[in-house]
Design an enzyme around this catalytic site. Structure first.
Site, mmCIF file in Angstrom:
data_model
loop_
_atom_site.group_PDB
_atom_site.id
_atom_site.type_symbol
_atom_site.label_atom_id
_atom_site.label_comp_id
_atom_site.label_asym_id
_atom_site.label_seq_id
_atom_site.Cartn_x
_atom_site.Cartn_y
_atom_site.Cartn_z
ATOM 1 N N LYS A 112 67.322 60.458 -56.362
ATOM 2 C CA LYS A 112 67.579 61.356 -55.233
ATOM 3 C C LYS A 112 68.093 62.717 -55.684
ATOM 4 O O LYS A 112 67.856 63.727 -55.022
ATOM 5 C CB LYS A 112 68.588 60.714 -54.266
ATOM 6 C CG LYS A 112 67.954 59.614 -53.450
ATOM 7 C CD LYS A 112 68.857 59.165 -52.326
ATOM 8 C CE LYS A 112 68.187 58.079 -51.524
ATOM 9 N NZ LYS A 112 69.067 56.964 -51.234
ATOM 10 N N LYS A 193 58.296 53.339 -52.632
ATOM 11 C CA LYS A 193 58.859 52.521 -51.545
ATOM 12 C C LYS A 193 58.576 53.143 -50.166
ATOM 13 O O LYS A 193 58.618 54.358 -50.020
ATOM 14 C CB LYS A 193 60.380 52.449 -51.776
ATOM 15 C CG LYS A 193 61.128 51.607 -50.787
ATOM 16 C CD LYS A 193 62.625 51.666 -51.058
ATOM 17 C CE LYS A 193 63.318 52.568 -50.082
ATOM 18 N NZ LYS A 193 64.757 52.356 -49.919
ATOM 19 N N LYS A 196 62.487 55.363 -44.798
ATOM 20 C CA LYS A 196 62.708 56.104 -43.558
ATOM 21 C C LYS A 196 63.266 57.490 -43.818
ATOM 22 O O LYS A 196 63.404 58.278 -42.902
ATOM 23 C CB LYS A 196 63.614 55.317 -42.620
ATOM 24 C CG LYS A 196 65.010 55.056 -43.141
ATOM 25 C CD LYS A 196 65.840 54.437 -42.038
ATOM 26 C CE LYS A 196 66.662 53.277 -42.530
ATOM 27 N NZ LYS A 196 67.532 53.596 -43.670
HETATM 28 P P1 AMP Z 1 68.012 51.395 -46.045
HETATM 29 O O1 AMP Z 1 66.670 51.717 -45.456
HETATM 30 O O2 AMP Z 1 68.150 51.946 -47.434
HETATM 31 O O3 AMP Z 1 69.131 51.722 -45.146
HETATM 32 O O4 AMP Z 1 68.040 49.809 -46.254
HETATM 33 C C1 AMP Z 1 68.223 48.840 -45.246
HETATM 34 C C2 AMP Z 1 67.713 47.504 -45.760
HETATM 35 O O5 AMP Z 1 66.280 47.521 -45.783
HETATM 36 C C3 AMP Z 1 68.142 47.198 -47.197
HETATM 37 O O6 AMP Z 1 68.339 45.800 -47.313
HETATM 38 C C4 AMP Z 1 66.956 47.629 -48.015
HETATM 39 O O7 AMP Z 1 66.894 46.957 -49.251
HETATM 40 C C5 AMP Z 1 65.798 47.228 -47.100
HETATM 41 N N1 AMP Z 1 64.631 48.076 -47.316
HETATM 42 C C6 AMP Z 1 64.551 49.422 -47.162
HETATM 43 N N2 AMP Z 1 63.317 49.864 -47.436
HETATM 44 C C7 AMP Z 1 62.588 48.777 -47.802
HETATM 45 C C8 AMP Z 1 61.243 48.579 -48.209
HETATM 46 N N3 AMP Z 1 60.387 49.577 -48.303
HETATM 47 N N4 AMP Z 1 60.835 47.316 -48.509
HETATM 48 C C9 AMP Z 1 61.694 46.272 -48.410
HETATM 49 N N5 AMP Z 1 62.983 46.392 -48.038
HETATM 50 C C10 AMP Z 1 63.431 47.620 -47.729
#
Ligand code: AMP
Length: 328
Positions: A112, A193, A196
């Site tokens: 990042k 990945k 969002k």
């Molecule tokens: P975040 O989007 O970083 O706030 O993550 C929220 C949860 O979603 C965490 O457990 C991440 O590991 C999971 N997560 C986020 N993006 C992905 C993705 N592309 N594939 C699988 N898990 C994800």
């Protein structure tokens, strides 16, 4: 007594299909089995997102999606991280037992921060705040995607280090990773990945995308030049990504998915994935609209959630401060 479970998503954007497949789908089962806390990690969002209106909208939307997906405040605890000041307080205490070396090795930070000249201290501090989130509540299990593995490892190391130095204080948490779907990739770039926090969402399916947008995004998904539908992430990342999504959403193991698609072409794969995604997302969108039109309901649920766990968090911080020699 049930084992404790903690996890969160940060409202840096709207939840993606990656969040659903890699995380929330799994959480739905877990809320039945564990004493579960699901947090909307708004403080974490400040590390990358600064527009206050956007942060507010995203915070409501992530909580609305938690509820719409089926997280049930009668079965679990739902709240916003900023409601409980013990999170940043414990973060500071953990900062002071974290070495610059280990924090600098975090690959999410390095990625990042790359090519940016205005990187905040908050972004660097993110993994220690995440460790505080988990350790405050004695969580034994932390269901996360692959992207969070290194951060969870740091949380474990900090818990062990603290316990060794000051005596038994923290439960050492265990990461829980899905076998399939632990990392869902961008449909336009299946080596990246699905996230969002991207500026360009052409390869990300958001839970709030219209059904038409979803169809178009899957139709345009990158595949590869041969025509075999098999799970081979190294050589066929795009096809494997679509298969992972299909496997999790239709609750079939990868072997039966491969058997189902044997002899079929990529068009058929994309159609089936589209149907699976829409059948899961459509009912979620209905409920999502209800909560976004009833934000007071979201606020009440979060207030009750925070009340349930606040005392526990404060007690843990008090204990940590005492052990470290702080007087008050
Ligand atoms: P975040 O989007 O970083 O706030 O993550 C929220 C949860 O979603 C965490 O457990 C991440 O590991 C999971 N997560 C986020 N993006 C992905 C993705 N592309 N594939 C699988 N898990 C994800």
């Amino acid at each position: 007594m049930k084992d404790k479970l903690y996890t969160a998503a940060k409202p840096t954007g709207r939840l993606t299909l990656g969040n659903y497949v890699g995380a929330v789908d799994n959480w739905l089962k877990m809320q039945e089995e564990y004493d579960s806390i699901f947090c909307v990690a708004d403080l974490h969002s400040l590390t990358v997102l600064v527009d206050p209106k956007e942060l507010k909208d995203n915070s409501y939307a992530v909580m609305a999606n938690y509820l719409a997906c089926g997280l049930d405040p009668k079965k679990c605890t739902l709240y916003f991280q900023s409601q409980i000041p013990a999170h940043p307080e414990l973060c500071w205490l953990l900062d002071c037992i974290t070495s610059m070396g280990e924090a600098s090795r975090m690959t999410a930070y390095k990625e990042k921060a790359q090519n940016k000249n205005n990187v905040s201290v908050g972004l660097f501090n993110y993994p220690m705040l995440m460790a505080a989130d988990i350790l405050l509540y004695d969580a034994k299990y932390v269901p996360i995607g692959e992207d969070q593995r290194q951060h969870l490892e740091l949380a474990r190391n900090l818990a062990i280090r603290f316990n060794n130095k000051y005596g038994e204080t923290f439960v050492v948490p265990q990461g829980v990773y899905q076998k399939v779907g632990a990392k869902i990739y961008n449909l336009q770039n299946p080596l990246k990945k699905m996230s969002k926090s991207d500026f360009d969402n052409s390869g990300n399916i958001l839970l709030e995308d219209s059904l038409d947008e979803i169809k178009k995004k899957i139709k345009r998904a990158v595949t590869d030049s041969d025509s075999k539908i098999i799970y081979d992430p190294e050589n066929k990342p795009g096809v494997s990504n679509l298969l992972s999504i299909y496997s999790v959403l239709t609750k079939q193991n990868m072997k039966s998915c491969e058997a189902f698609f044997e002899g079929k072409n990529y068009g058929a794969l994309k159609n089936e994935v589209t149907n699976a995604v829409i059948s899961v997302i459509e009912p979620i969108q209905e409920k999502f609209k209800f909560y976004m039109n009833n934000k007071d309901e979201i606020e009440n649920i979060a207030k009750e959630g925070a009340e349930k766990i606040r005392a526990q968090a404060e007690k843990k911080v008090k204990l940590v401060k005492e052990k470290m020699g702080l007087l008050f």
